[in-house]
Design an enzyme around this catalytic site. Sequence first.
Site, PDB file in Angstrom:
ATOM      1  N   LYS A  51      -7.686   3.730 -43.727  1.00 59.06           N
ATOM      2  CA  LYS A  51      -7.211   3.229 -42.441  1.00 59.06           C
ATOM      3  C   LYS A  51      -7.340   1.708 -42.341  1.00 59.06           C
ATOM      4  O   LYS A  51      -6.543   1.054 -41.659  1.00 59.06           O
ATOM      5  CB  LYS A  51      -7.977   3.885 -41.293  1.00 59.06           C
ATOM      6  CG  LYS A  51      -7.615   5.338 -41.036  1.00 59.06           C
ATOM      7  CD  LYS A  51      -8.292   5.809 -39.742  1.00 59.06           C
ATOM      8  CE  LYS A  51      -8.031   7.263 -39.442  1.00 59.06           C
ATOM      9  NZ  LYS A  51      -8.661   7.676 -38.166  1.00 59.06           N
ATOM     10  N   ASP A  57     -12.775   6.429 -40.149  1.00 55.68           N
ATOM     11  CA  ASP A  57     -12.612   5.239 -39.315  1.00 55.68           C
ATOM     12  C   ASP A  57     -13.457   4.071 -39.794  1.00 55.68           C
ATOM     13  O   ASP A  57     -13.249   2.937 -39.345  1.00 55.68           O
ATOM     14  CB  ASP A  57     -12.971   5.557 -37.861  1.00 55.68           C
ATOM     15  CG  ASP A  57     -12.022   6.554 -37.233  1.00 55.68           C
ATOM     16  OD1 ASP A  57     -10.803   6.312 -37.278  1.00 55.68           O
ATOM     17  OD2 ASP A  57     -12.497   7.592 -36.719  1.00 55.68           O
ATOM     18  N   ASP A  82     -14.225   7.865 -34.491  1.00 53.29           N
ATOM     19  CA  ASP A  82     -15.313   8.839 -34.429  1.00 53.29           C
ATOM     20  C   ASP A  82     -15.715   9.424 -35.772  1.00 53.29           C
ATOM     21  O   ASP A  82     -16.585  10.301 -35.811  1.00 53.29           O
ATOM     22  CB  ASP A  82     -14.899  10.006 -33.527  1.00 53.29           C
ATOM     23  CG  ASP A  82     -13.917  10.947 -34.206  1.00 53.29           C
ATOM     24  OD1 ASP A  82     -12.886  10.462 -34.733  1.00 53.29           O
ATOM     25  OD2 ASP A  82     -14.182  12.163 -34.244  1.00 53.29           O
ATOM     26  N   ASP A 141      -7.876  12.351 -32.892  1.00 56.28           N
ATOM     27  CA  ASP A 141      -8.780  13.495 -32.759  1.00 56.28           C
ATOM     28  C   ASP A 141     -10.218  13.041 -32.591  1.00 56.28           C
ATOM     29  O   ASP A 141     -10.743  12.274 -33.414  1.00 56.28           O
ATOM     30  CB  ASP A 141      -8.673  14.407 -33.980  1.00 56.28           C
ATOM     31  CG  ASP A 141      -7.360  15.163 -34.020  1.00 56.28           C
ATOM     32  OD1 ASP A 141      -6.880  15.566 -32.949  1.00 56.28           O
ATOM     33  OD2 ASP A 141      -6.815  15.350 -35.123  1.00 56.28           O
ATOM     34  N   ASP A 154      -8.183   5.868 -33.118  1.00 53.54           N
ATOM     35  CA  ASP A 154      -8.041   7.186 -33.711  1.00 53.54           C
ATOM     36  C   ASP A 154      -7.541   8.165 -32.633  1.00 53.54           C
ATOM     37  O   ASP A 154      -7.551   7.847 -31.445  1.00 53.54           O
ATOM     38  CB  ASP A 154      -9.410   7.616 -34.251  1.00 53.54           C
ATOM     39  CG  ASP A 154      -9.424   9.021 -34.806  1.00 53.54           C
ATOM     40  OD1 ASP A 154      -8.521   9.350 -35.592  1.00 53.54           O
ATOM     41  OD2 ASP A 154     -10.325   9.792 -34.444  1.00 53.54           O
TER      42      ASP A 154
END
Length: 232
Positions: free
Chosen positions: A159, A186, A182, A18, A16
């Site tokens: 994802k 995810d 995070d 951010d 990821d």
Amino acid sequence: MDTPSVPDDAPPLAVDIDGTLTDDQRALDPRVIPVLRAWPAPVVVATGKSMPYPVALCEFLAIDQLVVAENGGVVVAGRDTVRIEGDREGANAVAAAYRDAGYGLGWGEADLVNRWRETELAVAREMPLEPLVEIASEHGLDVVDTGYAYHVKSPSVDKGSGLDVVAAELNLRSEAFLAVGDSENDVPTFEVAGRSVAVANADDLALAAADHVTAASFADGFLEAVERFAAP
């Protein structure tokens, strides 16, 4: 934390942006750059951002453009493969209905957050969530809170499904990947990857779904994950 060395036999990586490659101000931590550039296996950048952002990151890192954008709505597997997997018409309809209900998207008139978005809608977290969820549901779409925005997306993509697409294009299995992230968006990546690591600042859903949780947060957590879990 110092920049760790990358083992020659490191597995494919799904990461990821951010909250994972950044600091708490969303600035890319410069220490991740040599790690990603030196990674010996494919690196898939999996993000809720629209496609130009992760593609540009790959371009400036001089790594292959392997991208899962818009929470699986757009998948890039090199320069010859771009797949649109999400529901653009549905997202546009939700945006219109949300505005008609008297709410803005929260990004200002230029709206650079959604300007290049192909398949989903991102709404600032300062905007009302309940009417957004209700309108999205009426159009058959889900709302995911990434901690940075509310994302209105098709329930058929995430994802994890995006990683499956990229892995197949690379003649790999998703189970071969180490995934680091995070947020709740995810979690699907964690579910299909062989090993998953949540950085310490992750939300509760990501923390619960990950195989491992780092002691450090943000990019420090990513670097810790690389140091501890990069060996196959």
